[in-house]
Design a protein around this motif. Sequence first.
Motif, PDB file in Angstrom:
ATOM      1  N   LEU A   1       0.822  -1.219   0.000  1.00 33.04           N
ATOM      2  CA  LEU A   1       0.000   0.000   0.000  1.00 33.04           C
ATOM      3  C   LEU A   1       0.848   1.257   0.000  1.00 33.04           C
ATOM      4  O   LEU A   1       1.976   1.268   0.505  1.00 33.04           O
ATOM      5  CB  LEU A   1      -0.926   0.006   1.215  1.00 33.04           C
ATOM      6  CG  LEU A   1      -1.970  -1.111   1.281  1.00 33.04           C
ATOM      7  CD1 LEU A   1      -2.680  -1.100   2.627  1.00 33.04           C
ATOM      8  CD2 LEU A   1      -2.984  -0.980   0.156  1.00 33.04           C
ATOM      9  N   LYS A   2       0.277   2.321  -0.546  1.00 32.04           N
ATOM     10  CA  LYS A   2       0.962   3.619  -0.532  1.00 32.04           C
ATOM     11  C   LYS A   2       0.975   4.166   0.898  1.00 32.04           C
ATOM     12  O   LYS A   2      -0.047   4.111   1.592  1.00 32.04           O
ATOM     13  CB  LYS A   2       0.242   4.601  -1.447  1.00 32.04           C
ATOM     14  CG  LYS A   2       0.286   4.206  -2.914  1.00 32.04           C
ATOM     15  CD  LYS A   2      -0.532   5.150  -3.755  1.00 32.04           C
ATOM     16  CE  LYS A   2      -0.532   4.720  -5.225  1.00 32.04           C
ATOM     17  NZ  LYS A   2      -1.376   5.579  -6.067  1.00 32.04           N
ATOM     18  N   PRO A   3       2.099   4.726   1.356  1.00 33.33           N
ATOM     19  CA  PRO A   3       2.216   5.178   2.757  1.00 33.33           C
ATOM     20  C   PRO A   3       1.126   6.178   3.165  1.00 33.33           C
ATOM     21  O   PRO A   3       0.656   6.165   4.302  1.00 33.33           O
ATOM     22  CB  PRO A   3       3.608   5.834   2.811  1.00 33.33           C
ATOM     23  CG  PRO A   3       4.351   5.227   1.675  1.00 33.33           C
ATOM     24  CD  PRO A   3       3.362   4.918   0.610  1.00 33.33           C
ATOM     25  N   GLN A   4       0.722   7.042   2.212  1.00 36.13           N
ATOM     26  CA  GLN A   4      -0.231   8.102   2.580  1.00 36.13           C
ATOM     27  C   GLN A   4      -1.636   7.606   2.882  1.00 36.13           C
ATOM     28  O   GLN A   4      -2.471   8.371   3.370  1.00 36.13           O
ATOM     29  CB  GLN A   4      -0.278   9.191   1.499  1.00 36.13           C
ATOM     30  CG  GLN A   4      -0.670   8.714   0.113  1.00 36.13           C
ATOM     31  CD  GLN A   4       0.543   8.380  -0.744  1.00 36.13           C
ATOM     32  OE1 GLN A   4       1.559   7.916  -0.235  1.00 36.13           O
ATOM     33  NE2 GLN A   4       0.446   8.641  -2.046  1.00 36.13           N
ATOM     34  N   ILE A   5      -1.927   6.325   2.608  1.00 33.48           N
ATOM     35  CA  ILE A   5      -3.277   5.821   2.906  1.00 33.48           C
ATOM     36  C   ILE A   5      -3.273   4.786   4.028  1.00 33.48           C
ATOM     37  O   ILE A   5      -4.286   4.135   4.286  1.00 33.48           O
ATOM     38  CB  ILE A   5      -3.942   5.217   1.647  1.00 33.48           C
ATOM     39  CG1 ILE A   5      -3.154   4.012   1.126  1.00 33.48           C
ATOM     40  CG2 ILE A   5      -4.115   6.261   0.561  1.00 33.48           C
ATOM     41  CD1 ILE A   5      -3.866   3.251   0.004  1.00 33.48           C
ATOM     42  N   CYS A   6      -2.135   4.649   4.708  1.00 32.12           N
ATOM     43  CA  CYS A   6      -1.973   3.544   5.659  1.00 32.12           C
ATOM     44  C   CYS A   6      -2.336   3.875   7.106  1.00 32.12           C
ATOM     45  O   CYS A   6      -2.224   2.995   7.978  1.00 32.12           O
ATOM     46  CB  CYS A   6      -0.534   3.029   5.625  1.00 32.12           C
ATOM     47  SG  CYS A   6      -0.193   2.059   4.145  1.00 32.12           S
ATOM     48  N   LEU A   7      -2.766   5.100   7.403  1.00 33.23           N
ATOM     49  CA  LEU A   7      -3.052   5.463   8.794  1.00 33.23           C
ATOM     50  C   LEU A   7      -4.016   4.482   9.472  1.00 33.23           C
ATOM     51  O   LEU A   7      -3.743   4.032  10.597  1.00 33.23           O
ATOM     52  CB  LEU A   7      -3.605   6.893   8.862  1.00 33.23           C
ATOM     53  CG  LEU A   7      -4.065   7.346  10.251  1.00 33.23           C
ATOM     54  CD1 LEU A   7      -2.889   7.390  11.220  1.00 33.23           C
ATOM     55  CD2 LEU A   7      -4.765   8.703  10.187  1.00 33.23           C
ATOM     56  N   PRO A   8      -5.162   4.106   8.846  1.00 37.02           N
ATOM     57  CA  PRO A   8      -6.077   3.174   9.534  1.00 37.02           C
ATOM     58  C   PRO A   8      -5.416   1.846   9.902  1.00 37.02           C
ATOM     59  O   PRO A   8      -5.712   1.270  10.952  1.00 37.02           O
ATOM     60  CB  PRO A   8      -7.203   2.956   8.506  1.00 37.02           C
ATOM     61  CG  PRO A   8      -7.135   4.123   7.582  1.00 37.02           C
ATOM     62  CD  PRO A   8      -5.698   4.510   7.526  1.00 37.02           C
ATOM     63  N   LEU A   9      -4.497   1.386   9.041  1.00 35.04           N
ATOM     64  CA  LEU A   9      -3.822   0.117   9.323  1.00 35.04           C
ATOM     65  C   LEU A   9      -2.855   0.243  10.493  1.00 35.04           C
ATOM     66  O   LEU A   9      -2.758  -0.660  11.328  1.00 35.04           O
ATOM     67  CB  LEU A   9      -3.075  -0.372   8.085  1.00 35.04           C
ATOM     68  CG  LEU A   9      -3.919  -1.078   7.009  1.00 35.04           C
ATOM     69  CD1 LEU A   9      -3.034  -1.488   5.856  1.00 35.04           C
ATOM     70  CD2 LEU A   9      -4.638  -2.280   7.590  1.00 35.04           C
ATOM     71  N   TRP A  10      -2.123   1.362  10.564  1.00 34.52           N
ATOM     72  CA  TRP A  10      -1.214   1.570  11.694  1.00 34.52           C
ATOM     73  C   TRP A  10      -1.995   1.596  13.011  1.00 34.52           C
ATOM     74  O   TRP A  10      -1.571   0.998  14.010  1.00 34.52           O
ATOM     75  CB  TRP A  10      -0.430   2.875  11.526  1.00 34.52           C
ATOM     76  CG  TRP A  10       0.688   2.815  10.537  1.00 34.52           C
ATOM     77  CD1 TRP A  10       0.757   3.439   9.332  1.00 34.52           C
ATOM     78  CD2 TRP A  10       1.913   2.087  10.673  1.00 34.52           C
ATOM     79  NE1 TRP A  10       1.943   3.149   8.695  1.00 34.52           N
ATOM     80  CE2 TRP A  10       2.694   2.323   9.504  1.00 34.52           C
ATOM     81  CE3 TRP A  10       2.454   1.256  11.658  1.00 34.52           C
ATOM     82  CZ2 TRP A  10       3.944   1.761   9.303  1.00 34.52           C
ATOM     83  CZ3 TRP A  10       3.711   0.695  11.465  1.00 34.52           C
ATOM     84  CH2 TRP A  10       4.443   0.949  10.300  1.00 34.52           C
ATOM     85  N   ILE A  11      -3.133   2.287  13.018  1.00 37.21           N
ATOM     86  CA  ILE A  11      -3.950   2.369  14.233  1.00 37.21           C
ATOM     87  C   ILE A  11      -4.491   0.978  14.597  1.00 37.21           C
ATOM     88  O   ILE A  11      -4.461   0.572  15.765  1.00 37.21           O
ATOM     89  CB  ILE A  11      -5.098   3.387  14.048  1.00 37.21           C
ATOM     90  CG1 ILE A  11      -4.518   4.800  13.950  1.00 37.21           C
ATOM     91  CG2 ILE A  11      -6.108   3.297  15.185  1.00 37.21           C
ATOM     92  CD1 ILE A  11      -5.519   5.869  13.576  1.00 37.21           C
ATOM     93  N   SER A  12      -4.960   0.243  13.577  1.00 38.17           N
ATOM     94  CA  SER A  12      -5.468  -1.120  13.831  1.00 38.17           C
ATOM     95  C   SER A  12      -4.366  -2.023  14.395  1.00 38.17           C
ATOM     96  O   SER A  12      -4.613  -2.833  15.309  1.00 38.17           O
ATOM     97  CB  SER A  12      -6.009  -1.737  12.532  1.00 38.17           C
ATOM     98  OG  SER A  12      -7.106  -1.009  12.060  1.00 38.17           O
ATOM     99  N   TRP A  13      -3.153  -1.901  13.845  1.00 40.91           N
ATOM    100  CA  TRP A  13      -2.037  -2.727  14.308  1.00 40.91           C
ATOM    101  C   TRP A  13      -1.715  -2.425  15.770  1.00 40.91           C
ATOM    102  O   TRP A  13      -1.549  -3.331  16.593  1.00 40.91           O
ATOM    103  CB  TRP A  13      -0.822  -2.476  13.415  1.00 40.91           C
ATOM    104  CG  TRP A  13       0.271  -3.511  13.575  1.00 40.91           C
ATOM    105  CD1 TRP A  13       0.213  -4.658  14.310  1.00 40.91           C
ATOM    106  CD2 TRP A  13       1.567  -3.488  12.978  1.00 40.91           C
ATOM    107  NE1 TRP A  13       1.381  -5.356  14.215  1.00 40.91           N
ATOM    108  CE2 TRP A  13       2.242  -4.663  13.396  1.00 40.91           C
ATOM    109  CE3 TRP A  13       2.225  -2.612  12.127  1.00 40.91           C
ATOM    110  CZ2 TRP A  13       3.543  -4.958  13.007  1.00 40.91           C
ATOM    111  CZ3 TRP A  13       3.517  -2.917  11.723  1.00 40.91           C
ATOM    112  CH2 TRP A  13       4.178  -4.073  12.163  1.00 40.91           C
ATOM    113  N   ALA A  14      -1.665  -1.129  16.111  1.00 41.01           N
ATOM    114  CA  ALA A  14      -1.360  -0.735  17.484  1.00 41.01           C
ATOM    115  C   ALA A  14      -2.456  -1.212  18.443  1.00 41.01           C
ATOM    116  O   ALA A  14      -2.162  -1.706  19.542  1.00 41.01           O
ATOM    117  CB  ALA A  14      -1.200   0.780  17.561  1.00 41.01           C
ATOM    118  N   GLU A  15      -3.711  -1.077  18.036  1.00 37.37           N
ATOM    119  CA  GLU A  15      -4.824  -1.503  18.904  1.00 37.37           C
ATOM    120  C   GLU A  15      -4.802  -3.012  19.115  1.00 37.37           C
ATOM    121  O   GLU A  15      -5.039  -3.508  20.224  1.00 37.37           O
ATOM    122  CB  GLU A  15      -6.162  -1.067  18.300  1.00 37.37           C
ATOM    123  CG  GLU A  15      -6.400   0.433  18.400  1.00 37.37           C
ATOM    124  CD  GLU A  15      -7.640   0.885  17.648  1.00 37.37           C
ATOM    125  OE1 GLU A  15      -8.212   0.053  16.898  1.00 37.37           O
ATOM    126  OE2 GLU A  15      -8.037   2.069  17.789  1.00 37.37           O
TER     127      GLU A  15
END
Length: 598
Positions: free
Chosen positions: A433-447
């Motif tokens: 995935l392109k880095p600029q659209i990955c925020l939801p995934l980073w949050i999901s991973w942390a949660e």
Amino acid sequence: MAEIIQERIEDRLPELQQLERIGLFSRAEIKAIIKKASDLEYRIQRRTLFKEDFINYVQYEINLLELIQRRRVRIGYSFKKDEIENSIVHRVQGVFRRASAKWKDDVQLWLSYVVFCKKWATKVQLSKVFSAMLAIHSNKPALWIMAAKWEMEDRLSSESARQLFLRALRFHPECPKLYQEYFRMELMHAEKLRKEKQEFEKAKMDVGNLEYAEEILMGELARIIYKNSVNIIKSAEFHVSLLSIAQLFDFAKDLQREIYDDLQALHTDDPLTWDYVARRELEIESQPGEEPPTTKQTKVAEVGRREERCCAVYEEAVKTLRTEAMCKCYINFCMERFAKKTSSRHLREKRLERTMVAFRKAHDLKLLSEFQYKQWSELLLQHDFLTEALEVAGAGMELFRGSVMMWQVKLQVLIASKSPDVAMLFEEAFVHLKPQICLPLWISWAEWSEGAKSQEDTEAIFKKAVLAVTGGDSVTLKDKYLDWAYRSGGYKKARAVFKSLQESRPFSVDFFRKMIQFEKEQESCKMANLREYYERALREFGSVDSDLWMDYIKEELNHPLGRPEHCGQIYWRAMKMLQGESAELFVAKHAVHQAGQL
């Protein structure tokens, strides 16, 4: 100009004298009215005219009319309306005429004129206003419809409404809304004539001299409009809209059948046609000769049969019209029926089964969108079909590898099934995935990590995320990181995270407010730390956020270790930094606070 104003004030004198003579207003009130009227007249007689002055004039006169009405009710006096109210109404109409001539393009001004006339003027006067408005704004179908509806519903003049619609269609020969409303009007007219005829027949009155042509009573004029319109507007959606209107009139059964048959003949390649035909099966009642359902079981069985008939039509539709839009109609219908509450377990299971069949068929035809793969996976998860959900999520991800949504769906299924591959899939997602659209995934991973992994692992994820996510998206991430730090490691951990991020712009105001709140929750709340957080926040938001400055001042005043003598300095710093409305708001809040301290 003074002579004109004086003349217009003198024109008011008869009505003002009547108001005083019959006891509606006192002499002092009449003097106040004359003074206000002189000021308003001066404003609309100036060389440079402003629309607001005309609006203020009209509003004042309307308020006066309403006050007169209330006082009439109070004293029970209803005479002399020609000399008083009618005089004011004519004056207001004159002001509206001047304003609408000056600002012809202002539709809102014309609509205000119409609203005034509807309440205070005669129907003949309002007809003239509509004519003047439409002469200028003939390019706006909505105004033609408004005028025609008023002629039909308020003046009870079907002929005038018809003429307006015909004129409107010369300007807008391809406007669906005009045809729809004209069609509706002719059906309403036919219904009105039918009711009139029935009333006359009940009263046994001779209707020989009245024209009640059978064709008109059966809606022939509406049929002509329908035929003409569908030759011009060749759209299934428009066709269905006319059928929906016709179904409101019980006498138009033949017309309804004709429109329905034409819909199927003319728009077989449109999903909307099949969708409409299928859903119509829900409304078809028991066949003639059959007993209508009475018990709860027979009613449930009848609903099940109707839904089966609907799905049979959808099945045929998907075979005939293999498009994503057609499959979407089928799936949406199944999802809607499944969402409906029922106490019948059998019916609920059948609905679930049909929904799964619809999804599977669309998948086999490769006509599912990414959102529908998400719907399908979530439905399977809700019913603990983990293996099938994993299969569906995997299929969707293969088709839409660039979609964050599909990666989230796959991860959601893996997490629900407690798979050991969750972390690996997160890593894989960031590769594709392109880095600029990955925020939801980073949050999901942390949660996910917070519940499944160690603090060190979760912090490592947050640190990676902060480096990977930049710009506005990073604001949300930093807030989440700070929240996690306080939850997992308390104030000490949160302060360490704050320190590590405090130069990593951009921030939200909440980022700093969180730290201020965390400090306040400590047993030994340190004023030095609060000052540090406020100063850091003001570096970022001091020019726009007046609340920050006010809270800083209150902190210095209320904290046991605060320095009230510093409040004046903080105030002047705020006045230097804040701009425009923010500065005005700050001054107002500070004044209120000062008054409360006294």
